[in-house]
Design a protein around this motif. Structure first.
Motif, mmCIF file in Angstrom:
data_model
loop_
_atom_site.group_PDB
_atom_site.id
_atom_site.type_symbol
_atom_site.label_atom_id
_atom_site.label_comp_id
_atom_site.label_asym_id
_atom_site.label_seq_id
_atom_site.Cartn_x
_atom_site.Cartn_y
_atom_site.Cartn_z
ATOM 1 N N LYS A 195 0.848 -1.188 0.000
ATOM 2 C CA LYS A 195 0.000 0.000 0.000
ATOM 3 C C LYS A 195 0.893 1.251 0.000
ATOM 4 C CE LYS A 195 -3.315 -2.418 2.968
ATOM 5 N NZ LYS A 195 -4.053 -2.392 4.254
ATOM 6 N N PRO A 196 0.384 2.364 -0.447
ATOM 7 C CA PRO A 196 1.195 3.599 -0.420
ATOM 8 C C PRO A 196 1.736 3.918 0.976
ATOM 9 C CG PRO A 196 -0.722 3.922 -1.797
ATOM 10 C CD PRO A 196 -0.886 2.569 -1.157
ATOM 11 N N GLU A 197 0.976 3.588 1.996
ATOM 12 C CA GLU A 197 1.441 3.872 3.362
ATOM 13 C C GLU A 197 2.581 2.969 3.806
ATOM 14 O OE1 GLU A 197 -1.703 3.316 2.350
ATOM 15 O OE2 GLU A 197 -2.831 2.165 3.844
ATOM 16 N N ASP A 198 2.934 1.980 3.005
ATOM 17 C CA ASP A 198 4.102 1.151 3.305
ATOM 18 C C ASP A 198 5.397 1.817 2.842
ATOM 19 O OD1 ASP A 198 2.184 -1.724 2.360
ATOM 20 O OD2 ASP A 198 2.653 -1.048 4.396
ATOM 21 N N THR A 199 5.283 2.936 2.182
ATOM 22 C CA THR A 199 6.457 3.650 1.681
ATOM 23 C C THR A 199 7.363 4.094 2.817
ATOM 24 O OG1 THR A 199 5.353 4.437 -0.317
ATOM 25 C CG2 THR A 199 7.207 5.750 0.481
ATOM 26 N N GLY A 200 8.666 3.917 2.616
ATOM 27 C CA GLY A 200 9.641 4.341 3.611
ATOM 28 C C GLY A 200 10.970 3.639 3.415
ATOM 29 N N THR A 201 11.908 3.983 4.279
ATOM 30 C CA THR A 201 13.186 3.286 4.310
ATOM 31 C C THR A 201 13.080 2.135 5.303
ATOM 32 O OG1 THR A 201 14.411 5.305 3.806
ATOM 33 C CG2 THR A 201 15.647 3.486 4.789
ATOM 34 N N TYR A 202 13.373 0.953 4.824
ATOM 35 C CA TYR A 202 13.267 -0.237 5.663
ATOM 36 C C TYR A 202 14.655 -0.616 6.177
ATOM 37 C CZ TYR A 202 8.402 -0.965 4.508
ATOM 38 O OH TYR A 202 7.033 -0.831 4.402
ATOM 39 N N LEU A 203 14.724 -0.781 7.488
ATOM 40 C CA LEU A 203 15.998 -1.080 8.133
ATOM 41 C C LEU A 203 15.882 -2.365 8.942
ATOM 42 C CD1 LEU A 203 15.220 2.244 8.876
ATOM 43 C CD2 LEU A 203 17.701 2.184 8.953
ATOM 44 N N CYS A 204 16.938 -3.147 8.913
ATOM 45 C CA CYS A 204 16.949 -4.329 9.774
ATOM 46 C C CYS A 204 17.809 -4.069 11.005
ATOM 47 C CB CYS A 204 17.394 -5.575 9.027
ATOM 48 S SG CYS A 204 19.119 -5.650 8.562
ATOM 49 N N LYS A 205 17.459 -4.747 12.056
ATOM 50 C CA LYS A 205 18.147 -4.612 13.340
ATOM 51 C C LYS A 205 18.346 -6.002 13.908
ATOM 52 C CE LYS A 205 15.859 -3.317 17.166
ATOM 53 N NZ LYS A 205 16.226 -4.201 18.274
ATOM 54 N N VAL A 226 5.807 2.916 -2.771
ATOM 55 C CA VAL A 226 4.608 2.292 -3.310
ATOM 56 C C VAL A 226 3.726 3.379 -3.911
ATOM 57 C CG1 VAL A 226 2.648 0.790 -2.852
ATOM 58 C CG2 VAL A 226 4.751 0.532 -1.516
ATOM 59 N N ARG A 227 3.478 3.284 -5.203
ATOM 60 C CA ARG A 227 2.654 4.261 -5.920
ATOM 61 C C ARG A 227 1.210 3.814 -5.946
ATOM 62 N NH1 ARG A 227 5.849 5.859 -11.308
ATOM 63 N NH2 ARG A 227 7.292 7.356 -10.406
#
Length: 116
Positions: free
Chosen positions: A87-97, A114-115
């Protein structure tokens, strides 16, 4: 020296899928007690997405439950995040920890857009 390298991000249409990878080096994968994915949208705080707690189980944020799935390749020290129905709201920088023996390590992140 511990290093976490994320990959697999990109631009996708809403409803599409991506699989993110987090390749870990310098850790003993079997001793990593907890592996997480977080995401951060521009100008917003870093939010929890998913967690694999060794010998306990997996946990997901309510916003991604049923759409995202964690998995590991222990032979290659890699953590994956399969993301479906994006979904568009899943847009972001994904980081693992990853947490190992009381120390926390972060990767640099991979961008997901996500467009609609």
């Amino acid at each position: 020296q511990v290093q976490l390298v994320e990959s697999g991000g990109g631009l996708v249409q809403a409803g599409g899928s991506l699989r993110l990878s987090c390749a870990a080096s310098g850790v003993i994968f079997s001793r990593v007690s907890q592996m997480d994915w977080y995401r951060q949208a521009p100008g917003k705080q870093r939010d929890f997405v998913a967690r694999l707690a060794r010998n306990i189980g997996t946990y997901y944020a309510n916003s991604v439950k049923g759409r995202f799935t964690l998995s590991t390749d222990n032979a290659n020290n890699t953590l994956y995040l399969q993301m479906n129905e994006l979904k568009p709201e899943d847009t972001g920088t994904y980081l693992c920890k990853m947490d190992q023996l009381g120390t926390t390590y972060w990767g640099q992140g991979t961008q997901v857009t996500v467009r609609s």
